[in-house]
Design a protein around this motif. Sequence first.
Motif, PDB file in Angstrom:
ATOM      1  N   ARG A  58       0.687   4.131  -2.786  1.00 42.80           N
ATOM      2  CA  ARG A  58       0.423   5.509  -2.384  1.00 42.80           C
ATOM      3  C   ARG A  58       1.523   6.447  -2.864  1.00 42.80           C
ATOM      4  O   ARG A  58       1.256   7.525  -3.397  1.00 42.80           O
ATOM      5  CB  ARG A  58       0.292   5.593  -0.862  1.00 42.80           C
ATOM      6  CG  ARG A  58      -0.032   6.990  -0.351  1.00 42.80           C
ATOM      7  CD  ARG A  58      -0.300   6.978   1.148  1.00 42.80           C
ATOM      8  NE  ARG A  58       0.867   6.527   1.896  1.00 42.80           N
ATOM      9  CZ  ARG A  58       0.960   5.353   2.493  1.00 42.80           C
ATOM     10  NH1 ARG A  58      -0.038   4.483   2.430  1.00 42.80           N
ATOM     11  NH2 ARG A  58       2.051   4.994   3.149  1.00 42.80           N
ATOM     12  N   GLU A 107       0.823  -1.204   0.000  1.00 43.96           N
ATOM     13  CA  GLU A 107       0.000   0.000   0.000  1.00 43.96           C
ATOM     14  C   GLU A 107       0.860   1.257   0.000  1.00 43.96           C
ATOM     15  O   GLU A 107       0.543   2.256  -0.668  1.00 43.96           O
ATOM     16  CB  GLU A 107      -0.925  -0.013   1.237  1.00 43.96           C
ATOM     17  CG  GLU A 107      -2.127  -0.918   1.075  1.00 43.96           C
ATOM     18  CD  GLU A 107      -2.963  -0.542  -0.136  1.00 43.96           C
ATOM     19  OE1 GLU A 107      -3.271   0.654  -0.306  1.00 43.96           O
ATOM     20  OE2 GLU A 107      -3.271  -1.446  -0.931  1.00 43.96           O
ATOM     21  N   GLU A 119      -8.276   1.646  -3.116  1.00 37.68           N
ATOM     22  CA  GLU A 119      -8.760   2.484  -2.015  1.00 37.68           C
ATOM     23  C   GLU A 119      -9.966   3.312  -2.449  1.00 37.68           C
ATOM     24  O   GLU A 119     -10.913   3.494  -1.678  1.00 37.68           O
ATOM     25  CB  GLU A 119      -7.633   3.398  -1.538  1.00 37.68           C
ATOM     26  CG  GLU A 119      -6.565   2.695  -0.724  1.00 37.68           C
ATOM     27  CD  GLU A 119      -5.573   3.682  -0.159  1.00 37.68           C
ATOM     28  OE1 GLU A 119      -5.725   4.893  -0.400  1.00 37.68           O
ATOM     29  OE2 GLU A 119      -4.651   3.248   0.541  1.00 37.68           O
TER      30      GLU A 119
END
Length: 1139
Positions: free
Chosen positions: A13, A9, A242
């Motif tokens: 990101r 993640e 997300e």
Amino acid sequence: MDSAASLLESYRRDRRRLLGFLLSAAGGHGHGRAVDLSRVDLDAVSADYALDCVASGAQFDASEATRRYFHDRRYPIMTNSPSRNSYFLLSRPEASGSPPKKVAPDIGPVPPSEEKSSRTRKHSDSSRVPIDIPGASNGMKDVSLPDMSPPQVKEMDILSLGLPRLSTELTDDDLRETAYEVLLASLFVSGKMNFSEEKREKKPKFLKGLRAKTERSNAAPQMENYYTHHLDLVRVQMEISESMDILAKRALRHIGSKMVQGQLDVPCISLQLLSSVGKFDFPTERLRVHWQRRQANVLEELLLFSASLEYSMSETLRIVLSKLKNTEDWVVSVPDGRIEVLTIIERYNTRLSAAPKKFGLEGETYHWTRSYHFNSRLYEKLLCSVFDILEDGQLVEEADEILETVKLTWPILGITQKLHDVLYAWVLFQKFAQTGEILLLKQTDLQIQKLQLHNDVRETEMYINSFVCSVESCGSNRALNLVDSAILKINMYCRRQLESYHLYFSQANYSIFESMLNLLLLSAARLTDDDEEAMLIETPLGSTPESTLVHKLVVRSIQTAYKHVLISAHGQSKAESKHPLILLASELKLLVEKECATFSLILQKYYPEAGKVALVVFHLLYGQQLELFLERTDDSENLKEILGASNNFELCIAQKLYSMCGEAVGSSLSNFLKPYMINRFSSPIILQWLHAQHENVLEWTKRTIEIEDWVPLSAHRKLATSMVEVFRIVEETIDQFFNSRLPLDIVHLRSLLIGITSSLQVYLLHMENQQVSRATLLPTAPVLTRYAESINPFAKRKLIEPAVREEKVVNKLNNLTVPKLCVKLNTLQYIRDQLDTIEEGIKQSWVNVQSAVGLLDYLSYMASDGVTSKDSPSDESIDELFTIFDDVRSSAVNTTDTILNFIGTRAVLWDMRDSLLFSLYRTSVESARMEIFIPTIEQVLDQVCDLIVDALRDGVVLRVFQACMEGFIWVLLDGGPSRAFLETDVDLMKADLAMLKDLFIAEGQGLLSDVVEKEAKLAEQILDLYVLKADTVIDLLMKASEHMPHHLEPTSARRRHAHDVHTLLRVLCHKKDNSASTFLRIQYHLPRSSDYDDVPVKDVPKVPLFSDMLNRGSSFNWSETGQQSYKIMKKKLQAASWQ
């Protein structure tokens, strides 16, 4: 796993932030209008395209960036190497085979559609999943199975449970995303998760000036309960972005209000999502379109195709669903129109949900039974979240917590504990089939065991039975419930693998084999065996189902491996120039070893007869091929090799059977044992081969002995080269005889021993024929004379003419030098030693042969149900055969003795005749002492010790010493007219004798002093006679003549005695004493020594001793007894032949 998920993640990101920074910076530098990134899914943007736009100043196109992103994913990732030819592979190169030979055609790439790119990638990945277990390759010596082609994978159909097919275009990605939405809804409905909106975290200050002035702010979820971490882990495992996660959570937070009669189903979730999500909630238009179509397909699958046809609203539902699927019309339509469409769908779903419950289960909904195929697929997707996406085949550490979270979906999807166990077992086994991870197989086994413990009520059992699946089995489609279908599929996969376990498994992965066998037996307990295929060896009567199944696995796996090896043997036959039966026997032997070392140890736990069955099947299959070959061939060049390979294979089977069965032979398998009876075909072949080999060895022996020059082979091996070659070919014959791998009997052994003996006897006979008689080397005894001074020094003396030896004898003597004689002695010793070694080796090999014969007899004993076979030859009869070697040993010993007796005489009495015999004490003792000749003797000894082997050294040195003593005695007694000794000379001669003895004793390093003293005793006694007065010697002579035997035999130095007539007479002849001379003149009429020329005589013709003396009368006053004894001696001397 938590750290791995957070790392993934964090990477995503950071990638989004970096792309956002680059694109915003490009828009802020005046290279076009500012880029609005609020509706761009940065996860699906090509980084290469973004960099190109920044570098060139081109306008950023979100659709093109997305297209480039999915297009690039179709190809391997390139590295920035200078050669531009380095890349990462998406497939396994070892399974790809050799590179193509032809150049690929020139066609342009066809980019996939954006909507189906993801599903295409997933589908292509799944099509590459191998069904064989990684690591199951068998190594260099094992039979390997090629990678199975896609049609074979499709035939196995292992990745399908047989659930009814979906009627819509829902992909695996669609099912995965829908499953996640169901999980979210279950968490909200159960109250396990709370949702609140707060402002999104502030952007970094360095991006504020680069972004557009206005940017829409979206709320971010804040979850502060127990399930937050597990849900986030599931989302990462299911690859949900997300943005879509936030969208679904916001839409489903009030899902509880949509529950119908306190129940929630998948259509309610889809309707809630459609009513709560707007066009501008999606980052990109593509995502919105795909998301809306997915929801429409879900509703269509559950409400239209899964519903009963008696409802009149089906046509209306089809119309409104078509409007929903038309994404463009849906966007431009007024909100009231969209609400109306959703209301119609909701009304229809409410009516379906109100239908009577089919099984009366608590919480049962209409879609539990009508949409079980869809719900089961969703639950499978949720269960797959327990697998680590970064480590293929591994479970995450939080697998148990994830399963507990997933169980919250049971009321929505209609899952029971039993369905959960079977579906979880199914996904575990699917993953095992893809990765070969044994931990997954063991987990599957545990889940199947849990199924055995379930005892559901009747309604629950009926409900599970309504989950109908279509499974192809035994050539026909069968309708089974989901539990039985999953177990049958697992059973089919395991059975297909285990029915060819020789091809799929090896020592490296035997643990997988055992675990899979456990799983097969466990799953088979719930199924009925419809297998009616005929077996090569039928299962014994009264066998349990478990034993019957293992029996079939053993027989079929061996048959499969046998066919594979048979084809391989025919293919390799030409390449290796060997008959296929030879290769087949060799490969089958490897399979037998593998079977007994790995598989039988495991199979016998469930079926004690498994090992015996396997061996009998191997024996039977090869026997069929061998029988066909022997029936069709009359004479083959490869027959001997084929019979040897077949016998070796049968011995392997017999040895394994004996180790398993021992003396107990009673078994139903005896009917299938048919011994090959190789000896019927091989016995005449062996005898024929032995006869030909004996002729070759004999011819080689004759050839090599004829050209032998008796030069040492090397400084370390001081023997004849010819003998080494003879034994080399003999040993090769023995090795070939015992390595033929054919059954041997005592007739063959006798023939082998006769051939070896014949060759060695020919060699020894040739050596013996090269020798000449020792008597040829002995110096001729001169004419006996009496000592007398020459009256007339000018008188003519008589000359002795030397005798001429035959040319043949002379040629032989030229080849009988001391070095060559030493080599011969070494060779004879080598023959004796090597013969002992060969005998011991043959006996040991024969013991092995007898053990092999015993194994074949044991096999025949088993096949005949205990009928005793013929007795094997006893040890006594075998020992009698080897007595033939005693003749060779006896001949070698006799030849050795002959050469030993010859070598000392050759070295001293022949080679040193001029320097020693004809020079020692010549004219006077003082002028020709022994010390002059000692160096010559030392040279002879050094030469002998350098050449002779240690075992024969003392014997040869002893013979040299004996020859020296014989020569010394010859000088004392037969030295000729030039040698006459005074009593004062004896001390000097004794000193010389002591010097000679010391030379051979060599201060304890040579001969033993006792031996030396014994051999020198006669010489010492003769020297003692020279000390005596002449009258005393004459008296001794007279007494000795009285006891002379009637038949006088020729006397040599080695058979003389100090007080016999010959010795005493010669002592008188060589004494410098007037009394002795007078006695010899009167009594024997011996001529004076001065009448003969004292020239060294090498070879003197034989003359009759005492001829003048015997023809004359005697005027000496003898006593009556003396006269009578003299007459007798005279007659004997006349009949004697003197040297």
